[in-house]
Write a protein that holds these residues in place. Structure first.
Motif, short mmCIF file in Angstrom:
data_model
loop_
_atom_site.label_atom_id
_atom_site.label_comp_id
_atom_site.label_asym_id
_atom_site.label_seq_id
_atom_site.Cartn_x
_atom_site.Cartn_y
_atom_site.Cartn_z
N ALA A 56 -32.56 -4.15 12.32
CA ALA A 56 -32.99 -2.76 12.37
C ALA A 56 -34.41 -2.67 11.82
O ALA A 56 -34.81 -3.45 10.96
CB ALA A 56 -32.06 -1.87 11.57
N ILE A 59 -38.03 2.80 10.10
CA ILE A 59 -39.04 3.59 10.80
C ILE A 59 -39.63 4.70 9.93
O ILE A 59 -40.69 5.22 10.23
CB ILE A 59 -38.52 4.17 12.14
N LYS A 68 -34.73 5.84 7.05
CA LYS A 68 -34.38 6.01 8.45
C LYS A 68 -34.63 4.69 9.16
O LYS A 68 -35.73 4.14 9.12
CB LYS A 68 -35.25 7.12 9.05
N ARG A 70 -33.90 2.20 12.80
CA ARG A 70 -33.54 2.14 14.22
C ARG A 70 -33.02 0.74 14.52
O ARG A 70 -33.68 -0.25 14.21
CB ARG A 70 -34.76 2.44 15.10
N PHE A 82 -31.05 6.45 15.85
CA PHE A 82 -31.39 5.93 14.53
C PHE A 82 -30.22 6.18 13.60
O PHE A 82 -29.26 6.84 13.98
CB PHE A 82 -32.65 6.62 14.00
N GLN A 84 -29.92 7.53 9.53
CA GLN A 84 -30.68 8.00 8.38
C GLN A 84 -29.72 8.28 7.23
O GLN A 84 -28.65 8.83 7.44
CB GLN A 84 -31.44 9.28 8.75
N ASP A 102 -26.22 9.64 12.23
CA ASP A 102 -26.05 8.42 13.02
C ASP A 102 -25.76 8.82 14.46
O ASP A 102 -25.57 9.99 14.78
CB ASP A 102 -24.90 7.58 12.44
#
Length: 130
Positions: A56, A59, A68, A70, A82, A84, A102
């Motif tokens: 991941a 971001i 956060k 992705r 994403f 968070q 999510d």
């Protein structure tokens, strides 16, 4: 191709935002509750569960507030999806919660919510918070 659906969960948690942020933002913190192991190289995090690896990209983040990520997979809607984890403090009561955002496919939402319940339960155990 079916697209993923966004959902949010809120988990009350007894811990300071500063302590929580360490557990949601660092590879070592995430290793203690989110995955079997987590490594990071810059903004790319590798999460390991039962021998399989998922990557991941971090971001966005704000100290003591949120992270956060992705997932770097080949899903069609990868760029819009994403997860968070946000630390929310009630202004009046000062109660702390984690707000999780999510995405999951429609038929996997309940299963994904249960996974988050289990993960946050693990986090509360690590924190000594029930």
């Amino acid at each position: 191709m079916e697209l993923k659906v966004k959902f949010e969960l809120e988990f009350p948690i007894h811990a300071s935002p500063q302590m929580l942020f360490q557990y949601i933002s660092s590879a070592s913190g995430l290793s203690e509750w989110f995955a079997d192991n987590v490594n990071s190289r810059g903004i790319i995090f590798s999460f390991f569960w039962n021998g399989s690896e998922e990557k991941a990209e971090l971001i966005s983040s704000k100290s003591n507030s949120f992270v956060k990520f992705r997932w770097l997979d080949d899903s069609k809607d990868q760029d819009e999806c994403f997860f968070q984890i946000k630390i929310v403090v009630d202004e009046i009561t000062k109660d702390v919660s984690l707000m999780v955002t999510d995405f999951a496919y429609e038929d996997e939402i309940e299963e994904t919510k249960m996974l988050w319940d289990n993960q946050i339960s693990d986090l509360k155990q690590v924190l000594g918070s029930s």
